[in-house]
Scaffold this motif. Structure first.
Motif, mmCIF file in Angstrom:
data_model
loop_
_atom_site.group_PDB
_atom_site.id
_atom_site.type_symbol
_atom_site.label_atom_id
_atom_site.label_comp_id
_atom_site.label_asym_id
_atom_site.label_seq_id
_atom_site.Cartn_x
_atom_site.Cartn_y
_atom_site.Cartn_z
ATOM 1 N N LEU A 146 1.150 3.928 -3.122
ATOM 2 C CA LEU A 146 0.803 5.333 -2.918
ATOM 3 C C LEU A 146 1.957 6.244 -3.333
ATOM 4 N N MET A 199 2.129 8.895 -6.547
ATOM 5 C CA MET A 199 2.480 10.303 -6.356
ATOM 6 C C MET A 199 3.656 10.699 -7.246
ATOM 7 N N GLY A 206 0.816 -1.214 0.000
ATOM 8 C CA GLY A 206 0.000 0.000 0.000
ATOM 9 C C GLY A 206 0.844 1.255 0.000
ATOM 10 N N PHE A 207 1.881 1.254 0.829
ATOM 11 C CA PHE A 207 2.753 2.427 0.901
ATOM 12 C C PHE A 207 3.496 2.630 -0.413
#
Length: 415
Positions: A220, A224, A216-217
């Motif tokens: 993300l 970005m 998930g990190f």
């Protein structure tokens, strides 16, 4: 002890080099040294004084979050992840809760709360340690992750950048533009430490809470970066600053809103935390001035330029871009001393400018790594552990990967 050796070394080596330059006819060398000493002492005081307001603000907000139960809620969210990383801690043992609370406080920038929680966790881990003089597996995992822990908001680094921007005459400066790169850099360091210790301890990392957290990190951050990479450097920096500002202000609004909803006295909680912020900022003054004056002697006599120039020449010889070299001493010092690295970061920002690539990179490195020797000494010393096994090697590996990662991230976002 290490910082004492470095501090004495900077001054004595600088003195010897100054004597050589005097013998070569440089009659102004000692005048330059004394001018540099007084100027850097004033700079250290001005920066520390500028920190008072920002640190008081942030610790006041964090105290609201603490009283509102947000730190506890955050810890509950991390519990499934840490239960897999520390399989040898019995279920429902107090050490597990203290570890999660320690990491939660560190991630939110609550250093004052994190250290007591960390020492408490070490005492509880010592209770289930079969050999009281040898570091256990959970102890090593805990400390390595502590030295490479993720910091969501690098409060002190942002505060120093904001203070220095004012002294350098920068208007509309957004000190939070390093937020996203620092978050990625510290995540790289954390992942390296976790993988290193998990490999030695044979911990399976392909478990859903761990995969979900990392996946998930990474997703993300990847999204970005893909959204930002096509922007011109100036626009990218402004966008990152906007994201950082929104996240930080969002945390403030969340804590205040939840505190009000739970009917705590938000104002009194803020004042209580702000008082701590004043003390923290004032405490920094002697440490920052001490390291800055030693660096001043080392730089004024040309020793720092000699070292940085040598590293730069080696980097260029390898066909690499050497723009990162002036910020590299921050990463080398950070494993030994947090205050020493902070002084070097300030030195880079003073020399090149707080808004320069080198200044931003120094800030990212400072926010992405931790003081390995200090953390291991304090935490292991608190429970009389004599044999630390592979804790130091894994901690240094995480720091090395973190510094390299911070440099690469800095190039990706700001170069």
């Amino acid at each position: 002890m290490v910082l004492n050796i470095i501090w004495v070394g900077f001054i004595l080596i600088g003195f010897l080099v100054a004597l050589v330059k005097l013998a070569q006819g440089d009659m102004l060398i000692f005048t330059k040294i004394m001018t540099g000493l007084f100027d850097t002492a004033k700079t250290g005081f001005d920066i520390s004084l500028g920190l008072v307001g920002v640190m008081s603000l942030w610790l006041g907000i964090m105290k609201i979050g603490e009283h509102a139960g947000m730190i506890t809620l955050f810890a509950k969210g991390l519990d499934p992840l840490f239960r897999r990383i520390f399989p040898e801690i019995p279920r429902a043992h107090p050490a597990g809760g203290s570890i999660v609370m320690n990491f939660s406080a560190n991630m939110l920038g609550l250093d004052n709360a994190a250290t007591p929680l960390g020492l408490k966790a070490m005492r509880e881990l010592q209770e289930i340690n079969p050999n009281k003089e040898v570091a256990s597996n959970p102890m090593i995992m805990f400390l390595v992750l502590n030295t490479a822990g993720i910091t969501l908001i690098p409060t002190s680094v942002i505060a120093i950048r904001q203070s220095m921007a004012a002294s350098q005459g920068l208007t509309n400066f957004n000190a939070a533009d390093i937020f996203l790169p620092t978050l990625i850099g510290t995540f790289i360091s954390f992942a390296a430490g976790l993988i290193a210790v998990a490999y030695v301890q044979r911990i399976k990392l392909l478990q859903w809470p761990i995969v979900a957290f990392f996946g998930g990190f990474a997703a993300l951050m990847g999204l970005m970066y893909l959204g930002l990479r096509g922007l011109p450097p100036a626009e990218m920096s402004a966008t990152i600053g906007l994201i950082g500002s929104l996240v930080i202000f969002g945390v403030i609004v969340l804590f205040v809103g939840v505190g009000a909803a739970r009917r705590i006295n938000v104002y009194e909680s803020f004042v209580e935390g702000a008082k701590e912020g004043f003390g923290v900022a004032i405490t920094i003054i002697p440490y920052l001035i001490a390291i800055l004056v030693a660096i001043s002697v080392f730089r004024t006599t040309g020793c720092m330029d000699f070292i940085v120039g040598g590293i730069g020449a080696a980097v260029v010889a390898l066909g690499m871009n050497a723009d990162f070299v002036p910020a590299l001493p921050v990463g080398l010092m950070k494993t030994l001393s947090g205050s020493g690295a902070r002084g070097l970061m300030v030195d880079v920002m003073t020399t090149y400018g707080v808004d320069s690539f080198q200044g931003k990179l120094a800030a990212i490195i400072q926010g992405s790594t931790e003081t390995t020797f200090y953390v291991l000494a304090v935490y292991f010393g608190s429970v009389n552990i004599r044999k630390t096994r592979y804790a130091l090697s894994c901690g240094l590996f995480a720091d090395f990967v973190g510094v390299v990662g911070a440099i690469l991230v800095g190039y990706a976002f700001f170069h």
